[in-house]
Design an enzyme around this catalytic site. Structure first.
Site, PDB file in Angstrom:
ATOM      1  N   CYS A 124       0.801  -1.239  -0.049  1.00 17.29           N
ATOM      2  CA  CYS A 124      -0.209  -0.011  -0.103  1.00 17.29           C
ATOM      3  C   CYS A 124       0.957   1.480   0.042  1.00 17.29           C
ATOM      4  O   CYS A 124       1.277   1.778   1.078  1.00 17.29           O
ATOM      5  CB  CYS A 124      -0.879   0.017   1.278  1.00 17.29           C
ATOM      6  SG  CYS A 124      -1.961   1.192   1.087  1.00 17.29           S
TER       7      CYS A 124
ATOM      8  N   THR B  65     -25.828   2.513  11.820  1.00 17.40           N
ATOM      9  CA  THR B  65     -27.206   2.054  10.646  1.00 17.40           C
ATOM     10  C   THR B  65     -27.635   3.356  10.226  1.00 17.40           C
ATOM     11  O   THR B  65     -27.987   4.153  11.346  1.00 17.40           O
ATOM     12  CB  THR B  65     -28.098   1.046  11.099  1.00 17.40           C
ATOM     13  OG1 THR B  65     -29.030   0.717   9.965  1.00 17.40           O
ATOM     14  CG2 THR B  65     -28.603   1.348  12.409  1.00 17.40           C
ATOM     15  N   TYR B  66     -28.353   3.485   9.197  1.00 18.55           N
ATOM     16  CA  TYR B  66     -29.220   4.535   9.010  1.00 18.55           C
ATOM     17  C   TYR B  66     -30.536   4.181   8.268  1.00 18.55           C
ATOM     18  O   TYR B  66     -31.323   4.712   7.730  1.00 18.55           O
ATOM     19  CB  TYR B  66     -28.601   5.231   7.703  1.00 18.55           C
ATOM     20  CG  TYR B  66     -27.112   5.888   7.910  1.00 18.55           C
ATOM     21  CD1 TYR B  66     -26.899   6.857   8.642  1.00 18.55           C
ATOM     22  CD2 TYR B  66     -26.072   5.039   7.534  1.00 18.55           C
ATOM     23  CE1 TYR B  66     -25.656   7.625   8.956  1.00 18.55           C
ATOM     24  CE2 TYR B  66     -24.758   5.419   7.738  1.00 18.55           C
ATOM     25  CZ  TYR B  66     -24.580   6.783   8.616  1.00 18.55           C
ATOM     26  OH  TYR B  66     -23.295   7.045   8.698  1.00 18.55           O
ATOM     27  N   ASN B  67     -30.597   2.586   8.412  1.00 18.85           N
ATOM     28  CA  ASN B  67     -32.112   2.033   8.492  1.00 18.85           C
ATOM     29  C   ASN B  67     -32.267   2.347   6.796  1.00 18.85           C
ATOM     30  O   ASN B  67     -33.546   2.367   6.434  1.00 18.85           O
ATOM     31  CB  ASN B  67     -33.061   2.592   9.199  1.00 18.85           C
ATOM     32  CG  ASN B  67     -32.975   2.186  10.572  1.00 18.85           C
ATOM     33  OD1 ASN B  67     -32.438   0.914  11.070  1.00 18.85           O
ATOM     34  ND2 ASN B  67     -32.905   3.144  11.426  1.00 18.85           N
ATOM     35  N   THR B  68     -31.366   2.342   5.895  1.00 21.04           N
ATOM     36  CA  THR B  68     -31.629   2.355   4.660  1.00 21.04           C
ATOM     37  C   THR B  68     -30.939   1.148   3.629  1.00 21.04           C
ATOM     38  O   THR B  68     -30.012   0.736   4.198  1.00 21.04           O
ATOM     39  CB  THR B  68     -31.041   3.641   4.169  1.00 21.04           C
ATOM     40  OG1 THR B  68     -29.542   3.535   4.003  1.00 21.04           O
ATOM     41  CG2 THR B  68     -31.462   4.809   4.756  1.00 21.04           C
TER      42      THR B  68
ATOM     43  N   THR C 270     -31.354  -3.472   8.994  1.00 16.25           N
ATOM     44  CA  THR C 270     -30.274  -3.892   8.356  1.00 16.25           C
ATOM     45  C   THR C 270     -29.401  -5.012   9.167  1.00 16.25           C
ATOM     46  O   THR C 270     -28.326  -5.283   8.607  1.00 16.25           O
ATOM     47  CB  THR C 270     -29.707  -3.026   7.415  1.00 16.25           C
ATOM     48  OG1 THR C 270     -28.931  -1.952   8.358  1.00 16.25           O
ATOM     49  CG2 THR C 270     -30.284  -1.955   6.411  1.00 16.25           C
TER      50      THR C 270
ATOM     51  N   GLU D  32     -22.790   3.808   1.248  1.00 13.87           N
ATOM     52  CA  GLU D  32     -23.245   2.524   1.720  1.00 13.87           C
ATOM     53  C   GLU D  32     -22.100   1.531   1.606  1.00 13.87           C
ATOM     54  O   GLU D  32     -21.754   0.386   2.349  1.00 13.87           O
ATOM     55  CB  GLU D  32     -24.476   1.890   1.072  1.00 13.87           C
ATOM     56  CG  GLU D  32     -25.774   2.679   1.522  1.00 13.87           C
ATOM     57  CD  GLU D  32     -26.966   2.291   1.113  1.00 13.87           C
ATOM     58  OE1 GLU D  32     -26.912   2.377  -0.137  1.00 13.87           O
ATOM     59  OE2 GLU D  32     -27.506   1.890   1.744  1.00 13.87           O
TER      60      GLU D  32
HETATM   61  C1  LIG Z   1     -24.035  -1.619   4.831  1.00 16.83           C
HETATM   62  C2  LIG Z   1     -25.564  -1.024   4.520  1.00 16.83           C
HETATM   63  C3  LIG Z   1     -26.663  -2.227   4.210  1.00 16.83           C
HETATM   64  C4  LIG Z   1     -25.987  -0.197   5.595  1.00 16.83           C
HETATM   65  C5  LIG Z   1     -27.326   0.327   5.428  1.00 16.83           C
HETATM   66  N1  LIG Z   1     -27.513   1.536   4.545  1.00 16.83           N
HETATM   67  C6  LIG Z   1     -27.681   0.868   6.975  1.00 16.83           C
HETATM   68  O1  LIG Z   1     -27.864   1.984   6.959  1.00 16.83           O
HETATM   69  O2  LIG Z   1     -28.001  -0.019   7.754  1.00 16.83           O
END
Ligand SMILES: CC(C)C[C@H](N)C(=O)O
Length: 433
Positions: A79, A327-330, A339, A404
């Site tokens: 690296c 997490t952002y729950n997306t 998630t 993400e």
């Molecule tokens: C790595 C992703 C699946 C994380 C998802 N965007 C979350 O906020 O949990």
């Protein structure tokens, strides 16, 4: 990650601004790692605090040793980005330029660390208490326990950071070596004509297909959640599933594997090509099983580190927690999604590649949730980061945001770091008892 899709300096919010200031104060520059990690400010804060503590605060090792160990670790993965940064720092704190001609020019004490560096980076399960004893017991040039812990944490920190660097395709800053070239060294296998044609690796034709990919993944998560409550597999069945996944992970490799990466200059003095992960994975090496029930970070590793190098155990613990729970729950364009199952599958898959098993986890879930191209990416970034290509980055989870994918990288680097630490610390504990 195209520069215009990262957070623009000047547009950051107050928290990010404070982090930029911290990073600048600690490193004397605003580096690209910071600019990419700031997608996840809460993690970045913990990362910077830890790194600052390891490199600059009171501790067992002298400053130039710390940077030299960073160079040794980053060089294991060729690296050059990190090697260059720490060569600068090493010289800045008064390190002897002669040492930079290769490990054989450094003091014997550092040379003795070379073996542990290699094993940690490529086959940590082979570390035994005899290796630890050799470092601590040599008449001259011996390491103290506290020094050794400091060194081990630095080595694992920089192995993981090399994974992050290649995993996210971090390029050198403009004033650094390689920073002004047309083709950044950490982004290999990328054809310039593709860039000029506006081709960024994601085919238009594939985009409808990949929208379904996200939905299909969410559907799988729902199904798994539902049948979790229904069937309970037996202990033996659970153990078999783990062994199967571990064995299979040995054979996951990309078709690009054959192409040899161009030699990277800076680290050539530190390279020892006789020892890498690849040679073993080819023949399907045997990785013994390490049960978290017997030795875990929470119950064993953490307190050992804290005892010998106060505060660092705490800092690492915090960083692991943040990465694991972030997490952002997306999920790409979907909101309000739990998630945790997916993030856990990623974390446990990495530990599984290192032979680390959680008795209560059903490793069958991994195959349901992580597809082949994602596994190839994970394994490459974690085990042979220098082989990561832009194509690999582009071809998994095509509808997901860059932030993400960076989030995925945080899971990869922290899980890798913890796995390496577990093996080293277990050997140290065994030596002490
Ligand atoms: C790595 C992703 C699946 C994380 C998802 N965007 C979350 O906020 O949990």
């Amino acid at each position: 990650i195209p520069e215009k899709e990262t957070i623009q300096v000047g547009n950051e919010d107050a928290m990010m601004h404070a982090l930029f200031a911290d990073s600048f104060a600690a490193l004397g520059r605003l580096d690209n790692v910071t600019l990419v990690m700031v997608f996840h400010p809460q993690y970045l804060e913990s990362f910077l605090k830890t790194q600052h503590y390891l490199l600059q605060m009171d501790g067992p090792l002298p400053l130039h040793y710390r940077h030299y160990i960073g160079i040794m670790a980053a060089a294991r993965h060729q690296c050059s980005y990190l090697v260059n940064l720490h060569v600068n720092d090493f010289l800045h704190v008064g390190g002897d330029p002669k040492w930079l001609n290769g490990l054989e020019n450094a003091p014997q004490k550092l040379q003795n660390l070379g073996e542990l560096n290699k094993m940690l980076a490529h086959r940590p399960w082979l570390i035994t208490k005899e290796h630890i004893e050799q470092l601590l017991k040599t008449e001259e040039n011996s390491w103290s326990l506290a020094e050794l812990i400091h060194a081990v944490v630095l080595l694992t920190h920089y192995h993981s950071l090399a994974s992050f660097t290649f995993g996210c395709g971090i390029s050198p800053e403009i004033d650094c070596e390689g920073g002004h070239t047309f083709r950044p060294p950490s982004v290999s296998n990328y054809c310039m004509c593709d860039i000029t044609n506006g081709y960024h690796g994601v085919d238009e034709i594939h985009s409808t297909e990949s929208v379904c990919e996200v939905e299909a993944l969410m559907e799988k998560m729902k199904q798994l959640q539902e049948c979790r409550d229904e069937e309970e597999a037996s202990q033996e069945e659970m153990a078999t599933r783990f062994e199967r996944e571990k064995r299979e992970s040995m054979f996951v490799c990309s078709s690009e594997d054959e192409e040899s990466a161009p030699a990277r200059d800076v680290s050539r003095h530190f390279e020892d090509t006789s020892y890498g992960y690849k040679d073993f994975s080819r023949h399907g090496m045997h990785v013994p099983t390490f049960r978290v029930q017997d030795y875990s970070w929470e119950d064993h590793g953490y307190s050992l580190v804290n005892r010998l190098y106060p505060d660092v155990g705490q800092l690492l613990d915090e960083k692991f927690h943040i990465a694991y729970n972030l997490t952002y729950n997306t999920m790409a364009m979907h909101k309000d999604v739990d998630t945790s199952m997916l993030r856990r599958a990623i974390w446990n898959y990495i530990h599984c590649m290192f032979g680390i098993r959680y008795d209560d986890y059903d490793y069958g879930e991994i195959n349901q949730l992580l597809d082949r191209s994602f596994k190839v990416y994970i394994k490459t970034v974690v085990c042979t980061p220098e082989k990561t290509t832009k194509r690999m980055y582009d071809s998994f989870w095509r509808q997901f945001e860059h932030s993400e994918k960076v989030h995925v990288n945080l899971l990869l680097v922290e899980a890798r770091m913890q796995a390496e630490l577990l093996y080293a610390l277990r050997a140290i504990t065994r030596y002490m008892t």
